[in-house]
Design an enzyme around this catalytic site. Structure first.
Site, PDB file in Angstrom:
ATOM      1  N   SER A 155     -10.784  -5.384   9.715  1.00 23.39           N
ATOM      2  CA  SER A 155     -12.064  -4.915   9.189  1.00 23.39           C
ATOM      3  C   SER A 155     -12.733  -6.085   8.496  1.00 23.39           C
ATOM      4  O   SER A 155     -12.096  -6.777   7.698  1.00 23.39           O
ATOM      5  CB  SER A 155     -11.869  -3.764   8.198  1.00 23.39           C
ATOM      6  OG  SER A 155     -11.665  -2.545   8.861  1.00 23.39           O
ATOM      7  N   GLU A 197      -7.324  -0.254  15.361  1.00 24.86           N
ATOM      8  CA  GLU A 197      -7.892  -1.224  14.420  1.00 24.86           C
ATOM      9  C   GLU A 197      -6.877  -2.302  14.055  1.00 24.86           C
ATOM     10  O   GLU A 197      -5.721  -2.012  13.737  1.00 24.86           O
ATOM     11  CB  GLU A 197      -8.332  -0.508  13.141  1.00 24.86           C
ATOM     12  CG  GLU A 197      -8.897  -1.433  12.074  1.00 24.86           C
ATOM     13  CD  GLU A 197      -8.813  -0.862  10.673  1.00 24.86           C
ATOM     14  OE1 GLU A 197      -8.737  -1.670   9.730  1.00 24.86           O
ATOM     15  OE2 GLU A 197      -8.801   0.371  10.526  1.00 24.86           O
ATOM     16  N   ARG A 201       0.395  -5.741  12.708  1.00 27.52           N
ATOM     17  CA  ARG A 201      -0.352  -5.137  13.811  1.00 27.52           C
ATOM     18  C   ARG A 201      -0.556  -6.130  14.950  1.00 27.52           C
ATOM     19  O   ARG A 201      -0.608  -5.749  16.116  1.00 27.52           O
ATOM     20  CB  ARG A 201      -1.678  -4.581  13.316  1.00 27.52           C
ATOM     21  CG  ARG A 201      -1.501  -3.400  12.374  1.00 27.52           C
ATOM     22  CD  ARG A 201      -2.767  -2.615  12.154  1.00 27.52           C
ATOM     23  NE  ARG A 201      -2.517  -1.477  11.257  1.00 27.52           N
ATOM     24  CZ  ARG A 201      -3.349  -0.455  11.094  1.00 27.52           C
ATOM     25  NH1 ARG A 201      -4.485  -0.425  11.753  1.00 27.52           N
ATOM     26  NH2 ARG A 201      -3.048   0.530  10.269  1.00 27.52           N
ATOM     27  N   ARG A 261       1.615   1.343  10.242  1.00 29.56           N
ATOM     28  CA  ARG A 261       1.219   1.719   8.883  1.00 29.56           C
ATOM     29  C   ARG A 261       2.419   1.582   7.949  1.00 29.56           C
ATOM     30  O   ARG A 261       3.264   2.462   7.866  1.00 29.56           O
ATOM     31  CB  ARG A 261       0.693   3.158   8.882  1.00 29.56           C
ATOM     32  CG  ARG A 261      -0.157   3.524   7.675  1.00 29.56           C
ATOM     33  CD  ARG A 261      -0.741   4.917   7.818  1.00 29.56           C
ATOM     34  NE  ARG A 261      -1.642   5.020   8.945  1.00 29.56           N
ATOM     35  CZ  ARG A 261      -2.938   4.700   8.903  1.00 29.56           C
ATOM     36  NH1 ARG A 261      -3.470   4.272   7.781  1.00 29.56           N
ATOM     37  NH2 ARG A 261      -3.703   4.827   9.977  1.00 29.56           N
ATOM     38  N   ARG A 308       0.842  -1.198   0.000  1.00 27.03           N
ATOM     39  CA  ARG A 308       0.000   0.000   0.000  1.00 27.03           C
ATOM     40  C   ARG A 308       0.877   1.248   0.000  1.00 27.03           C
ATOM     41  O   ARG A 308       1.847   1.338   0.755  1.00 27.03           O
ATOM     42  CB  ARG A 308      -0.930   0.008   1.220  1.00 27.03           C
ATOM     43  CG  ARG A 308      -1.859  -1.189   1.238  1.00 27.03           C
ATOM     44  CD  ARG A 308      -2.857  -1.163   2.375  1.00 27.03           C
ATOM     45  NE  ARG A 308      -3.664  -2.378   2.377  1.00 27.03           N
ATOM     46  CZ  ARG A 308      -4.625  -2.654   3.234  1.00 27.03           C
ATOM     47  NH1 ARG A 308      -4.912  -1.785   4.195  1.00 27.03           N
ATOM     48  NH2 ARG A 308      -5.308  -3.780   3.158  1.00 27.03           N
TER      49      ARG A 308
END
Length: 423
Positions: free
Chosen positions: A350, A347, A389, A275, A260
């Site tokens: 998802s 988070e 994460r 991130r 990403r």
């Protein structure tokens, strides 16, 4: 992608859904584009019918030696030929304009999704686990990590910001997490897959990342895209297919690297593993009949929660409000894990039900039992989990005063019995 018939018949409801998602109402514009396209198609069909009729009349006139009528009809046919080309081009242009406009629109939220414009409108559904207690001030993973083998400096020299070079025990834990998560999901009935990491435009379009989110992705010199998640390749494994009702639901899982660009995230989570441009993730994807998708959504969420519970990581389950959901989602749960170093829930997964939004873009249908016609399937996807994460959560929740980190019981068999990572 959206059903144009639904928009024509329910313009106010369609606009209301877009507004809930934070988009501008466009039903009138879409209906006008569709009307122009249909007008060109109707006129084209009428012109083609007249051309066919005139061509037959030419033969009849010639047989009757009525040359004047034959010549007039020939002239009309020639004029219709030119007009048909214009109308066909108008119809093609209209189709393209309508498809382009529809492709840019987000999915509509489900009726039970709460109102809200951002994360402040999200609703907490439940919490699991007791928050760890420390007799020292817990640190963030970016402060503990370097002594354990999280080498941010070497990664920066090699690749720049938002990369990490893992060494030793922490690298082994990274690998162990992926294997543990993948085994757990296979045991829950998700079929293990090994997918391509490079995909074509239509695959990225199919899941809703193109055209709007191109800047969030990495593209190769030959025009392919690096996957941002294996959702892209797993979901597209059924593109342009007509499935049988007996095949559904199809449950898939994969462990892949993800890439990403993190466009628009400047200044956010610049320290550590939260991130990254490159990370690994176990993904879940389900292809379901419409009447199965809600139950599959809950099942998928439970599969992700089971990983956190097995690792003993406290978390909370959030139902996202309409304005905080992704482009393709109609309903999303977020799982947020507790990070003691930050003193906050962050988070980690998802889990989304996309309804038929992606299926329409991929043209994936199924044939209900005993019926001749076909319907679009529903697609769902979820993280189970992002490896980096999860590594962060373990380091922060299992840290000790001396800088060591206890290995969760469930992970020790994947670590050769190692129970502690030491500086």
């Amino acid at each position: 992608m959206h059903d144009i018939k639904f928009i024509r018949e329910n313009p106010q409801a369609f606009d209301a859904g877009l507004v809930r998602k934070g988009a501008e109402p466009v039903a009138a514009e879409i209906i006008a584009l569709d009307a122009r396209r249909r007008e060109a198609l109707n006129e084209s069909q009428a012109a083609q019918a007249r051309r066919n009729e005139a061509s037959k009349l030419i033969g009849q006139a010639m047989a009757q030696k009525d040359m004047a009528t034959a010549e007039a009809l020939k002239a009309e046919v020639a004029e219709l030929k030119t007009r048909l080309a214009e109308l066909e081009e108008q119809a093609r242009t209209g189709d393209a304009a309508l498809a382009e406009r529809l492709a840019a629109l987000p999915n509509l939220p489900a009726a039970d999704v709460p109102e809200g414009v951002d994360e402040t409108g999200n609703v907490e559904i439940s919490r699991w686990g007791d928050l760890p207690q420390f007799d020292f001030d817990p640190k963030e993973h970016a402060d503990i990590g370097p002594a354990l083998g999280m080498d941010f400096e070497t990664a920066a020299r090699i690749s720049g910001a938002r990369f990490t070079f893992l060494r030793g025990g922490i690298a082994r834990m990274n690998r162990a997490l992926g294997q543990f998560m993948l085994d757990a999901q296979v045991d829950r009935g998700y079929a293990e897959c090994a997918t391509p990491y490079l995909v074509r435009d239509e695959a990225v379009f199919g899941v809703g990342q193109l055209p709007k989110f191109a800047e969030d992705l990495f593209q190769t010199t030959d025009g392919r895209w690096l996957i941002s998640t294996s959702e892209v390749s797993l979901t597209n494994s059924v593109r342009e297919q007509i499935l049988t009702a007996a095949e559904l639901p199809i449950r898939l899982t994969a462990l892949t690297p993800c890439f990403r660009s993190e466009a628009g995230s400047a200044g956010r989570d610049t320290r550590g593993l939260i991130r990254q441009h490159q990370f690994e993730k176990v993904e879940l994807v389900t292809i379901a009949a419409p009447d199965q998708s809600e139950a599959e959504h809950e099942r998928m969420c439970a599969a992700s929660e089971a990983i956190l519970q097995a690792l003993g990581l406290p978390y909370r389950k959030m139902l996202l409000c309409a304005g905080d959901m992704g482009q393709a989602s109609r309903k999303t749960y977020d799982l947020e894990v507790w990070l003691p170093g930050q003193g906050a829930y962050r988070e980690i997964a998802s889990i989304s039900n996309c309804g038929d939004y992606q299926a329409r873009r991929m043209n994936t249908r199924y044939r209900p039992e005993g019926e001749k016609g076909t319907e679009f399937v529903h697609t769902l996807n979820g993280s189970a989990l992002a490896i980096g994460r999860t590594l962060v959560a373990i380091v922060e929740n299992y840290q000790r005063a001396d800088g060591s980190v206890r290995v969760p019981d469930a992970l020790q068999p994947y670590m050769g019995g190692l129970d502690v990572l030491r500086p």
